[in-house]
Design an enzyme around this catalytic site. Structure first.
Site, short mmCIF file in Angstrom:
data_model
loop_
_atom_site.label_atom_id
_atom_site.label_comp_id
_atom_site.label_asym_id
_atom_site.label_seq_id
_atom_site.Cartn_x
_atom_site.Cartn_y
_atom_site.Cartn_z
N PHE A 136 0.86 -1.19 0.00
CA PHE A 136 0.00 0.00 0.00
C PHE A 136 0.89 1.24 0.00
CE2 PHE A 136 -2.48 3.50 1.61
CZ PHE A 136 -3.66 3.36 0.89
N ASP A 221 9.34 2.80 1.25
CA ASP A 221 8.19 3.56 1.73
C ASP A 221 8.09 3.31 3.22
OD1 ASP A 221 5.75 4.51 2.52
OD2 ASP A 221 4.62 3.73 0.81
N LYS A 250 3.05 10.29 7.97
CA LYS A 250 2.36 9.87 9.20
C LYS A 250 2.94 10.44 10.51
CE LYS A 250 -0.02 5.74 7.53
NZ LYS A 250 -1.41 6.06 7.83
C1 LIG Z 1 3.19 2.61 3.63
C2 LIG Z 1 2.25 3.72 3.28
N1 LIG Z 1 2.54 4.52 2.24
C3 LIG Z 1 1.73 5.53 1.90
C4 LIG Z 1 0.55 5.77 2.57
C5 LIG Z 1 -0.33 6.90 2.15
O1 LIG Z 1 -0.25 7.93 3.07
P1 LIG Z 1 -1.32 9.13 3.03
O2 LIG Z 1 -2.61 8.58 3.45
O3 LIG Z 1 -0.74 10.13 4.02
O4 LIG Z 1 -1.32 9.67 1.65
C6 LIG Z 1 0.21 4.96 3.66
C7 LIG Z 1 -1.05 5.18 4.38
O5 LIG Z 1 -1.56 4.33 5.05
C8 LIG Z 1 1.08 3.90 4.02
O6 LIG Z 1 0.79 3.08 5.04
#
Ligand SMILES: Cc1ncc(COP(=O)(O)O)c(C=O)c1O
Length: 396
Positions: A136, A221, A250
């Site tokens: 994700f 990520d 986050k």
């Molecule tokens: C690993 C990862 N990358 C990207 C995102 C996307 O982040 P945002 O909701 O701040 O766009 C998330 C959100 O849960 C995530 O867990």
């Protein structure tokens, strides 16, 4: 009409929200409009790293708000530079780009990797991205395309060209997918939304080796796993593998929206003025929030605390009847149970505990990094009760 009814009429129906209206938070607890207290073991999904309304964070943001909220990135501001300096001190990276969210950090990283690959190789066809199934990365088009779960793609095609998906933790499949045209390998060191699944060391090492062999960027990520969540500042540190580019968001702002792309100098310098930008990215308020989170993380030695509390939490969870597996690192924890996770999460909510279901039989716990042992004891007791209630068929 209640606020909840009004929300159902006025907001786009993008979330399956829980029927709770939260109005206040303090530390590891939040309260709803009727004064009901909840132990927050979700923390905005790994966002409220210092808990709710940490007095130093409130004071720092308030003070900055009285001085300078926002100005264009056409100008320099002190909090942004200070935050970049601290991030580069805490990590092996030399340069930072600031944005506002996780998806934006992933977008920035993908653009940087493609630009770098072309510039470095001189090949127009070096733009492919290899990502993992069950990953994700966010909801904007680049991040959405990288997200290896077809259910998020449905209805939004066509997606971006040039993306390939491999099985997570399968170095052999990764090797078959990476080649001369690969610009980036994009991976979460721990799949968060995918069910809190840590990478194996062999998988991340293979990714590092392949990225180096083919002149591709290894992007981690760490939007969910970064900023101390796992007991190290970056989860990659547990593996001794260094990505070329890392995405953060986050927990970085402790609840204030901010994201960051960190990169090695050589990669970062592939961007030129005008290549990428963000109106709000790293503005003085957001950067002050990030800076304060990092200061407190260091001054209060939160990383070792996370490690300690994480081990304790995981150990307590292993004792619960019906728990098949506890996985994760530090305070990013997945609990595989023999019951429907959504139902258990719903009963937990009724009992005053916030957590969520990431898969049919997997619960995720990601409490604030400042969580105390007593909070953990209380949360585990509530979860034990909720699971017993679901098992007895008290909930349908
Ligand atoms: C690993 C990862 N990358 C990207 C995102 C996307 O982040 P945002 O909701 O701040 O766009 C998330 C959100 O849960 C995530 O867990």
């Amino acid at each position: 009409m209640s606020w909840i009814d009004l929300a159902e009429q006025k907001l786009m129906p993008t979330y399956a929200r829980l029927p709770v209206l939260l109005v206040r938070g303090e530390g590891v607890r939040v309260w709803d409009e009727e004064g009901r207290e909840y132990l927050d073991f979700l923390a905005g999904i790994a966002v409220n790293s210092l808990g709710h309304c940490h007095p130093r964070l409130v004071a720092a943001v308030t003070e900055q708000a009285q001085q300078l909220w926002h100005c264009s990135n056409l100008f320099y501001t002190i909090p942004q530079v200070e935050l970049a300096q601290r991030l580069t001190r805490l990590t092996p990276y030399q340069r930072v780009f600031f944005c506002n969210s996780g998806a934006e950090a992933v977008e920035g990283a993908l653009k940087l990797a493609r630009k770098h690959a072309r510039k470095q190789s001189g090949r127009e066809d070096k733009y492919e991205v290899v990502a993992a199934r069950n990953s994700f990365h966010g909801r904007t088009y680049g991040a959405l395309t990288a997200t290896g779960q077809p259910r998020y793609h449905q209805g939004f095609e066509p997606l971006l060209p040039g993306f390939h998906y491999i099985a997570y933790n399968d170095p052999g499949e990764l090797e078959r997918a990476v080649g001369e045209k690969t610009a980036a390998i994009l991976l979460e060191p721990i799949q968060g939304e995918g069910g809190v699944i840590p990478a194996t060391p062999e998988f991340l090492r293979a990714a590092r080796e392949l990225a180096t062999r083919y002149g591709a960027c290894l992007i981690f990520d760490e939007v969910q796993s970064g900023v101390g969540r796992t007991g190290r500042f970056l989860a990659q540190e547990h593996y001794g593998v260094e990505a070329d580019v890392v995405c953060l968001a986050k927990g970085l702002g402790g609840g204030f929206p901010i994201g960051a792309v960190l990169a090695r100098e050589e990669v970062a310098l592939s961007f030129s003025p005008g290549d990428h930008a963000s109106t709000f990215g790293g503005n003085p308020l957001a950067a002050t929030a990030g800076l304060t989170v990092l200061r407190i993380l260091e001054e209060e030695n939160l990383l070792s605390r996370v490690q300690e509390q994480g081990e304790y939490l995981q150990e307590c969870l292993r004792q619960l009847p019906g728990v098949k597996q506890v996985r994760g690192l530090g305070l990013l924890v997945g609990v595989v149970i023999d019951l429907p996770a959504r139902l258990v999460a719903k009963v937990c909510l009724e009992k005053g505990l916030l957590l969520n279901a990431v898969k049919e039989q997997v619960l995720r716990l990601a409490p604030p990094l400042v969580v105390a042992r007593e909070d953990i004891d209380q949360a585990v007791a509530l979860l034990r009760q909720a699971m017993a209630q679901v098992r007895e068929g008290g909930e349908e």
